[in-house]
Write a protein that holds these residues in place. Structure first.
Motif, PDB file in Angstrom:
ATOM      1  N   LEU A  82       0.828  -1.206   0.000  1.00 16.79           N
ATOM      2  CA  LEU A  82       0.000   0.000   0.000  1.00 16.79           C
ATOM      3  C   LEU A  82       0.862   1.255   0.000  1.00 16.79           C
ATOM      4  CD1 LEU A  82      -3.021   0.238  -0.147  1.00 16.79           C
ATOM      5  CD2 LEU A  82      -3.097   0.593   2.320  1.00 16.79           C
ATOM      6  N   THR A  83       1.973   1.231   0.737  1.00 16.06           N
ATOM      7  CA  THR A  83       2.880   2.379   0.754  1.00 16.06           C
ATOM      8  C   THR A  83       3.458   2.641  -0.626  1.00 16.06           C
ATOM      9  OG1 THR A  83       3.495   1.982   3.068  1.00 16.06           O
ATOM     10  CG2 THR A  83       4.989   3.311   1.756  1.00 16.06           C
ATOM     11  N   VAL A  84       3.858   1.587  -1.320  1.00 16.65           N
ATOM     12  CA  VAL A  84       4.453   1.731  -2.653  1.00 16.65           C
ATOM     13  C   VAL A  84       3.429   2.289  -3.644  1.00 16.65           C
ATOM     14  CG1 VAL A  84       5.359   0.443  -4.628  1.00 16.65           C
ATOM     15  CG2 VAL A  84       6.227  -0.010  -2.334  1.00 16.65           C
ATOM     16  N   VAL A  85       2.228   1.743  -3.647  1.00 12.28           N
ATOM     17  CA  VAL A  85       1.196   2.180  -4.593  1.00 12.28           C
ATOM     18  C   VAL A  85       0.822   3.641  -4.362  1.00 12.28           C
ATOM     19  CG1 VAL A  85      -1.187   1.855  -5.331  1.00 12.28           C
ATOM     20  CG2 VAL A  85       0.271  -0.136  -4.951  1.00 12.28           C
ATOM     21  N   VAL A  86       0.544   3.991  -3.112  1.00 10.76           N
ATOM     22  CA  VAL A  86       0.162   5.367  -2.797  1.00 10.76           C
ATOM     23  C   VAL A  86       1.311   6.326  -3.085  1.00 10.76           C
ATOM     24  CG1 VAL A  86      -0.567   6.939  -0.953  1.00 10.76           C
ATOM     25  CG2 VAL A  86      -1.537   4.637  -1.077  1.00 10.76           C
ATOM     26  N   THR A 201      11.972   2.168 -10.036  1.00  9.89           N
ATOM     27  CA  THR A 201      13.045   2.582  -9.130  1.00  9.89           C
ATOM     28  C   THR A 201      12.483   3.051  -7.802  1.00  9.89           C
ATOM     29  OG1 THR A 201      14.390   3.259 -11.029  1.00  9.89           O
ATOM     30  CG2 THR A 201      15.038   4.105  -8.883  1.00  9.89           C
ATOM     31  N   VAL A 202      11.473   3.915  -7.857  1.00  8.84           N
ATOM     32  CA  VAL A 202      10.839   4.422  -6.639  1.00  8.84           C
ATOM     33  C   VAL A 202      10.191   3.281  -5.858  1.00  8.84           C
ATOM     34  CG1 VAL A 202       8.889   5.808  -5.806  1.00  8.84           C
ATOM     35  CG2 VAL A 202      10.485   6.766  -7.471  1.00  8.84           C
ATOM     36  N   ALA A 203       9.574   2.352  -6.580  1.00 11.89           N
ATOM     37  CA  ALA A 203       8.909   1.229  -5.913  1.00 11.89           C
ATOM     38  C   ALA A 203       9.900   0.397  -5.109  1.00 11.89           C
ATOM     39  CB  ALA A 203       8.194   0.359  -6.945  1.00 11.89           C
ATOM     40  N   VAL A 204      11.051   0.092  -5.710  1.00  9.52           N
ATOM     41  CA  VAL A 204      12.028  -0.749  -5.017  1.00  9.52           C
ATOM     42  C   VAL A 204      12.654  -0.005  -3.841  1.00  9.52           C
ATOM     43  CG1 VAL A 204      14.254  -1.899  -5.247  1.00  9.52           C
ATOM     44  CG2 VAL A 204      12.516  -2.209  -6.990  1.00  9.52           C
ATOM     45  N   LEU A 205      13.033   1.257  -4.040  1.00  6.22           N
ATOM     46  CA  LEU A 205      13.637   2.024  -2.948  1.00  6.22           C
ATOM     47  C   LEU A 205      12.663   2.185  -1.782  1.00  6.22           C
ATOM     48  CD1 LEU A 205      15.527   4.821  -4.935  1.00  6.22           C
ATOM     49  CD2 LEU A 205      16.491   2.790  -3.850  1.00  6.22           C
ATOM     50  N   CYS A 265      11.767  -6.351 -10.825  1.00  9.24           N
ATOM     51  CA  CYS A 265      11.823  -4.947 -11.261  1.00  9.24           C
ATOM     52  C   CYS A 265      13.223  -4.511 -11.694  1.00  9.24           C
ATOM     53  CB  CYS A 265      11.353  -4.032 -10.133  1.00  9.24           C
ATOM     54  SG  CYS A 265       9.645  -4.303  -9.617  1.00  9.24           S
ATOM     55  N   GLN A 266      14.184  -5.419 -11.718  1.00  6.52           N
ATOM     56  CA  GLN A 266      15.572  -5.046 -11.945  1.00  6.52           C
ATOM     57  C   GLN A 266      15.783  -4.344 -13.285  1.00  6.52           C
ATOM     58  OE1 GLN A 266      18.283  -8.346 -12.063  1.00  6.52           O
ATOM     59  NE2 GLN A 266      20.072  -7.094 -11.596  1.00  6.52           N
ATOM     60  N   LYS A 267      15.180  -4.846 -14.341  1.00  2.54           N
ATOM     61  CA  LYS A 267      15.364  -4.269 -15.671  1.00  2.54           C
ATOM     62  C   LYS A 267      14.869  -2.836 -15.710  1.00  2.54           C
ATOM     63  CE  LYS A 267      14.305  -5.073 -20.553  1.00  2.54           C
ATOM     64  NZ  LYS A 267      13.593  -5.946 -21.530  1.00  2.54           N
TER      65      LYS A 267
END
Length: 279
Positions: A82-86, A201-205, A265-267
């Motif tokens: 939920l944090t990543v999506v928002v 990038t933002v999602a993984v960080l 998500c690496q690529k």
């Protein structure tokens, strides 16, 4: 592939080897200790680094039982997802509005500097006021933790999105405007899809920071009866402080979901970093 006669850049090569050892050696120790029995752990370095006498999953089973693994895993996944999506939805929109206007408007420039300056405020300063405020307004729960994470990661994410927008020609928006598209429609139909590498990038960080964080759930959710995986591991270490076999097995279990997410998500991450560094 190195061509014949081409010189090897030894300083860089040595640094890469040292970096690989720095990452691989702790991971090797974690795996070895997680599969060993306490009786195999001796005081000498050979007893720690040697292979287990028998590869058993008993440590993992016990670690899952002690940490209430599935409930803790579900809470961690819920909060992180939920944090990543928002964060992607809100921070990308803020980054777009600021990125396209901060060079022409003092208000947006000041807003950008104000938001980015949040990176320099340590959590320790905010911790006690946040605990009191979240308790007063009834947000001392998972919802409050998610809201705080969205705010905490806003400075870095807005910085990334604003920088990435420089790679997207403004001519695309001008063409859409000529065709009669509104700013809102232009953003969601054209700009948002084009920022896919930066979304990854933002999602993984954001996911890495949220998944591994202990302090925020500890001070906000204490007494709620719900644990994230890091919180469960903290309790686990307190109860079994000398049993490193169970502790390391628990760390491996907690590492697998976020590692899988990173591999997927690496690529897109590499694409986002490269494109963000070109211009």
């Amino acid at each position: 592939m190195k061509k014949y006669g081409e010189k090897v850049n030894w300083p860089i090569t040595i640094l890469l080897i040292l970096g690989l050892i720095t990452v691989a050696f702790p991971l090797y120790m974690t795996i070895m200790i997680a599969f060993k029995q306490p009786s195999e752990m001796t005081n000498n370095i050979h007893g720690i680094l040697s292979f287990p006498k028998s590869w058993s999953l008993e440590n993992f089973k016990e670690a899952m039982r002690v940490t209430d693994f599935w409930n803790s895993l579900g809470n961690s996944i819920f909060i992180t997802l939920l944090t990543v999506v928002v964060s992607i939805l809100i921070h990308s929109l803020i980054g777009y509005s600021i990125g396209r206007n901060k060079d022409h408007s003092k208000f947006y420039k000041i807003s950008y500097l104000y938001i980015v300056s949040g990176m320099f405020v340590p959590f320790a300063i905010l911790m006690m006021p946040l605990v009191k405020q979240t308790a007063q307004i009834g947000l001392d729960n998972m919802a409050g933790v998610i809201i705080l994470y969205v705010v905490f990661y806003m400075p870095m994410n807005v910085l990334l999105y604003t920088g990435y927008l420089k790679n997207i020609p403004i001519a695309l928006e001008e063409a859409a405007k000529v065709d009669g598209a509104s700013t809102w429609r232009t953003y969601w139909s054209i700009i948002f899809p084009l920022m896919k590498p930066m979304h990854a990038t933002v999602a993984v960080l954001t996911a890495l920071g949220t998944w591994n964080d202990v302090m925020t759930p500890l001070v906000i959710m204490s007494g709620s009866g719900k644990n994230t995986l890091p919180l469960a591991q903290l309790n686990f270490q307190t109860q079994f402080g000398t049993n490193y076999n169970l502790a390391f097995a628990s760390y491996l279990l907690a590492m697998l979901p976020i590692l899988l997410f990173y591999i997927i998500c690496q690529k897109q991450i590499l694409s986002g970093v490269v494109n963000g560094a070109v211009k």
